[in-house]
Design a protein around this motif. Structure first.
Motif, mmCIF file in Angstrom:
data_model
loop_
_atom_site.group_PDB
_atom_site.id
_atom_site.type_symbol
_atom_site.label_atom_id
_atom_site.label_comp_id
_atom_site.label_asym_id
_atom_site.label_seq_id
_atom_site.Cartn_x
_atom_site.Cartn_y
_atom_site.Cartn_z
ATOM 1 N N SER A 1 0.752 -1.117 0.030
ATOM 2 C CA SER A 1 0.058 0.128 -0.092
ATOM 3 C C SER A 1 0.729 1.197 0.014
ATOM 4 N N GLY B 1 2.983 10.362 4.376
ATOM 5 C CA GLY B 1 2.547 9.757 5.438
ATOM 6 C C GLY B 1 1.210 9.268 5.376
ATOM 7 N N ILE B 2 0.375 9.406 4.515
ATOM 8 C CA ILE B 2 -1.058 8.985 4.401
ATOM 9 C C ILE B 2 -1.236 7.804 3.588
ATOM 10 N N PRO B 3 -1.777 6.778 3.872
ATOM 11 C CA PRO B 3 -1.813 5.601 3.033
ATOM 12 C C PRO B 3 -2.881 5.830 1.838
ATOM 13 N N LEU B 4 -2.607 5.425 0.539
ATOM 14 C CA LEU B 4 -3.359 6.033 -0.468
ATOM 15 C C LEU B 4 -4.402 5.085 -0.620
ATOM 16 N N ALA C 1 1.878 5.251 0.321
ATOM 17 C CA ALA C 1 1.822 6.515 1.106
ATOM 18 C C ALA C 1 2.332 7.534 0.558
#
Length: 227
Positions: free
Chosen positions: A11, A16-19, A13
């Motif tokens: 997954s 720092g935000i998981p796409l 990112a």
């Protein structure tokens, strides 16, 4: 440095935000809210026929209380089809190759069917743990086996979807890499490999649809035992 072939299933990112969270919202943007101003065209007619046929086949073995799940099952199948096909586009990944996502869909829905059975007809729901006509010495062993089988169901749902999509996407990756390498060495073989890759991509589209249907169909069978 050569990356692992399984890196395509990680997954990604951004900042720092998981796409994967963004990918899960994509089907919501693909299906606009219905309105009375829509013009009835061939695409909408085909889509309505497909959904109606699917609901009819899915709810045929279910009793009348199970028909309340028609909207949920239809939405879930369209959602899974969209996520399964997302990975076939360039520069994307398939969210349903993540076992955590598949289990997050399978466990709550399976648990809902079990809770419905325990609440509405506890005797029949518990009766599934012991087949009729079982010899008395085998009763404890069969109860344990059927209980384990009951709790394995959501795991089997999630692993089946993950394994089928991972295997298909990995095979496409291998054949595409082989075609790219053979392009400068043996162009004729590379052309044949590209044709094989195209046919495999069509097969993967079919697998994406079939696996979404199988996921929902198995949930409907679990519901059938508890309504």
């Amino acid at each position: 440095m050569t990356l692992s072939l399984f890196d395509q299933f990680m997954s990604p990112a951004l900042l720092g935000i998981p796409l994967i969270a963004l990918a899960m919202t994509l089907p919501w943007t693909l299906y606009p809210a219905p309105t009375r101003r829509w013009v009835q065209n061939r695409l909408l007619t085909l889509q309505n026929w497909f959904i109606g046929r699917f609901v009819r086949e899915l709810l045929l073995p279910l009793s009348l209380p199970g028909h309340k799940w028609a909207m949920l099952f239809t939405s879930l199948m369209l959602y899974l089809i969209s996520l399964n096909m997302l990975g076939l586009l360039p520069y994307t990944f398939t969210p349903t190759t993540q076992l955590s996502l598949n289990l997050g869909l399978a466990v709550p829905l399976w648990l809902a069917t079990v809770i419905i059975g325990m609440r509405n007809q506890p005797t029949i729901a518990l009766g599934h743990l012991l087949p009729e006509g079982t010899p008395v010495p085998l009763i404890p062993a069969l109860i344990i086996i059927e209980t384990i089988s009951l709790f394995i169901r959501p795991l089997a749902l999630g692993v089946r979807l993950t394994a089928n999509l991972t295997a298909g996407h990995l095979l496409i990756q291998l054949i595409a890499s082989a075609a790219f390498v053979l392009l400068s060495l043996m162009p004729a073989v590379a052309a044949l490999t590209a044709i094989l890759l195209f046919l495999l991509t069509l097969l993967e589209v079919a697998v994406a649809i079939i696996q979404a249907y199988v996921f929902v169909l198995l949930l409907s069978l679990y519901l059938q035992e508890n309504v």
